[in-house]
Write a protein that holds these residues in place. Structure first.
Motif, PDB file in Angstrom:
ATOM      1  N   VAL A 125       0.843  -1.200   0.000  1.00  0.00           N
ATOM      2  CA  VAL A 125       0.000   0.000   0.000  1.00  0.00           C
ATOM      3  C   VAL A 125       0.878   1.250   0.000  1.00  0.00           C
ATOM      4  O   VAL A 125       2.043   1.200   0.395  1.00  0.00           O
ATOM      5  N   ARG A 126       0.315   2.363  -0.431  1.00  0.00           N
ATOM      6  CA  ARG A 126       1.027   3.647  -0.411  1.00  0.00           C
ATOM      7  C   ARG A 126       1.103   4.151   1.031  1.00  0.00           C
ATOM      8  O   ARG A 126       0.223   3.869   1.853  1.00  0.00           O
ATOM      9  N   SER A 127       2.110   4.920   1.324  1.00  0.00           N
ATOM     10  CA  SER A 127       2.303   5.398   2.697  1.00  0.00           C
ATOM     11  C   SER A 127       1.143   6.266   3.169  1.00  0.00           C
ATOM     12  O   SER A 127       0.780   6.235   4.342  1.00  0.00           O
ATOM     13  N   GLU A 128       0.528   7.035   2.261  1.00  0.00           N
ATOM     14  CA  GLU A 128      -0.589   7.894   2.663  1.00  0.00           C
ATOM     15  C   GLU A 128      -1.848   7.084   2.987  1.00  0.00           C
ATOM     16  O   GLU A 128      -2.743   7.578   3.676  1.00  0.00           O
ATOM     17  N   ASP A 129      -1.929   5.837   2.526  1.00  0.00           N
ATOM     18  CA  ASP A 129      -3.084   4.976   2.803  1.00  0.00           C
ATOM     19  C   ASP A 129      -2.825   3.968   3.919  1.00  0.00           C
ATOM     20  O   ASP A 129      -3.735   3.246   4.330  1.00  0.00           O
ATOM     21  N   TYR A 130      -1.601   3.890   4.387  1.00  0.00           N
ATOM     22  CA  TYR A 130      -1.166   2.831   5.299  1.00  0.00           C
ATOM     23  C   TYR A 130      -2.022   2.724   6.560  1.00  0.00           C
ATOM     24  O   TYR A 130      -2.531   1.649   6.884  1.00  0.00           O
ATOM     25  N   LEU A 131      -2.207   3.805   7.269  1.00  0.00           N
ATOM     26  CA  LEU A 131      -2.950   3.770   8.534  1.00  0.00           C
ATOM     27  C   LEU A 131      -4.413   3.399   8.305  1.00  0.00           C
ATOM     28  O   LEU A 131      -4.978   2.586   9.054  1.00  0.00           O
ATOM     29  N   GLU A 132      -5.009   3.957   7.283  1.00  0.00           N
ATOM     30  CA  GLU A 132      -6.406   3.654   6.978  1.00  0.00           C
ATOM     31  C   GLU A 132      -6.583   2.186   6.575  1.00  0.00           C
ATOM     32  O   GLU A 132      -7.522   1.514   7.007  1.00  0.00           O
ATOM     33  N   VAL A 133      -5.668   1.669   5.755  1.00  0.00           N
ATOM     34  CA  VAL A 133      -5.732   0.270   5.332  1.00  0.00           C
ATOM     35  C   VAL A 133      -5.537  -0.653   6.531  1.00  0.00           C
ATOM     36  O   VAL A 133      -6.268  -1.638   6.691  1.00  0.00           O
ATOM     37  N   ALA A 134      -4.580  -0.335   7.399  1.00  0.00           N
ATOM     38  CA  ALA A 134      -4.343  -1.164   8.589  1.00  0.00           C
ATOM     39  C   ALA A 134      -5.579  -1.212   9.477  1.00  0.00           C
ATOM     40  O   ALA A 134      -5.947  -2.276   9.995  1.00  0.00           O
ATOM     41  N   THR A 135      -6.233  -0.075   9.655  1.00  0.00           N
ATOM     42  CA  THR A 135      -7.459  -0.026  10.461  1.00  0.00           C
ATOM     43  C   THR A 135      -8.552  -0.879   9.828  1.00  0.00           C
ATOM     44  O   THR A 135      -9.253  -1.626  10.514  1.00  0.00           O
ATOM     45  N   THR A 136      -8.692  -0.778   8.518  1.00  0.00           N
ATOM     46  CA  THR A 136      -9.698  -1.574   7.802  1.00  0.00           C
ATOM     47  C   THR A 136      -9.395  -3.062   7.918  1.00  0.00           C
ATOM     48  O   THR A 136     -10.306  -3.873   8.125  1.00  0.00           O
ATOM     49  N   LEU A 137      -8.119  -3.434   7.800  1.00  0.00           N
ATOM     50  CA  LEU A 137      -7.740  -4.845   7.918  1.00  0.00           C
ATOM     51  C   LEU A 137      -8.127  -5.413   9.286  1.00  0.00           C
ATOM     52  O   LEU A 137      -8.534  -6.563   9.394  1.00  0.00           O
ATOM     53  N   ARG A 138      -8.032  -4.607  10.316  1.00  0.00           N
ATOM     54  CA  ARG A 138      -8.403  -5.060  11.658  1.00  0.00           C
ATOM     55  C   ARG A 138      -9.914  -5.043  11.864  1.00  0.00           C
ATOM     56  O   ARG A 138     -10.486  -5.995  12.395  1.00  0.00           O
ATOM     57  N   ASP A 139     -10.585  -3.972  11.446  1.00  0.00           N
ATOM     58  CA  ASP A 139     -11.986  -3.748  11.811  1.00  0.00           C
ATOM     59  C   ASP A 139     -13.008  -4.371  10.866  1.00  0.00           C
ATOM     60  O   ASP A 139     -14.142  -4.608  11.272  1.00  0.00           O
ATOM     61  N   GLU A 140     -12.641  -4.607   9.623  1.00  0.00           N
ATOM     62  CA  GLU A 140     -13.593  -5.190   8.673  1.00  0.00           C
ATOM     63  C   GLU A 140     -13.857  -6.661   9.051  1.00  0.00           C
ATOM     64  O   GLU A 140     -12.938  -7.479   9.062  1.00  0.00           O
TER      65      GLU A 140
END
Length: 197
Positions: free
Chosen positions: A34-49
Motif C-alpha cells: 500500500v502507499r504510505s498515505e493509505d497505510y494507517l487507513e488500510v491497517a485499520t480496515t484490515l483489523r476492523d472489517e
C-alpha cells in the motif's frame, strides 16, 4: 493458489479497492503493498472489517531494499513489513509500505491499531532509521544511546563508526573512533602432498 488464499485475495480487492498498490502471492502467502498515505487507513480496515478480521500483528520489521537481490533496486529504499494474523478466519497476510523519502524514511505508526507494534517499530527505527509518525516512545531499543547510525542499513560500515573501551585514567567507559584498519580477509589454503590420502 489455494482456495483460502483466493478467497482472501478477493475480499482484499473488494474491501480495499484502489488502496491496493500491489497484491501478489508467493510461497503460499499473500503480500499486500500500500502507499504510505493509505497505510494507517488500510491497517485499520484490515483489523476492523469483519470479513478480514486481522486482529493480531505478529511481526513488523524494517527492510533496506538498496542493492536488493544483487541488482539495482528501482523504487523507494526503505519499507516497513508487517505480518498479520486473523484468528477468526485462520489466515495470514504480509503488509508492506514503502517510505516515500529515502533521506528521511517516515511512515505512520500502527501502535494505535495493534499495540504489539510498539517494540517492533522501535527496533526498525534503531536498526534501519525508519521513523514512525505517531509513535509515543520512539527511541533506540537494541543499540546504546550514544550509537551513531543504523547498523542494518546496507551502507553501514562493517566495523562501525565508534568503539568503546574502559579508560583506566578517567575510570569510565569512553567512545573513540574505530581503530581497526579495514582489510580483506582471504582464507589461507594449505596444500600438502599427502593431504586426504
Amino acid at each position: 493458489m489455494s482456495d483460502m488464499l483466493t478467497v482472501l485475495k478477493e475480499r482484499l480487492e473488494k474491501v480495499l479497492g484502489k488502496k491496493v498498490s500491489r497484491l501478489h502471492e508467493a510461497l503460499g502467502e499473500l503480500t499486500l503493498v500500500v502507499r504510505s498515505e493509505d497505510y494507517l487507513e488500510v491497517a485499520t480496515t484490515l483489523r476492523d472489517e469483519p470479513t478480514l478480521g486481522f486482529d493480531q500483528l505478529i511481526d513488523l520489521c524494517g527492510v533496506d531494499y538498496s542493492d536488493y537481490d544483487n541488482a539495482t533496486w528501482e523504487g523507494p529504499r526503505f519499507a516497513a513489513v508487517s505480518h498479520l494474523l486473523s484468528v477468526k478466519h485462520n489466515w495470514r497476510l504480509r503488509l508492506r509500505v514503502f517510505a516515500p523519502d529515502d533521506s528521511f524514511p517516515l511512515v505512520a505508526s500502527v501502535t494505535p491499531i495493534w499495540s504489539s507494534a510498539n517494540w517492533f517499530e522501535r527496533e526498525a527505527f534503531d536498526l534501519y532509521g525508519i521513523l514512525f509518525e505517531g509513535h509515543d516512545d520512539l527511541r533506540r531499543i537494541l543499540t546504546d544511546y550514544g550509537f551513531i547510525g543504523h547498523p542494518f542499513r546496507k551502507d553501514f560500515p562493517v566495523s562501525g563508526n565508534v568503539e568503546m573501551r574502559y579508560d583506566p585514567e578517567q575510570k569510565r567507559v569512553i567512545y573513540q573512533p574505530v581503530t581497526i584498519d579495514p582489510r580483506e580477509v582471504t582464507p589461507r589454503v594449505i596444500r600438502e602432498e599427502s593431504y586426504g590420502s
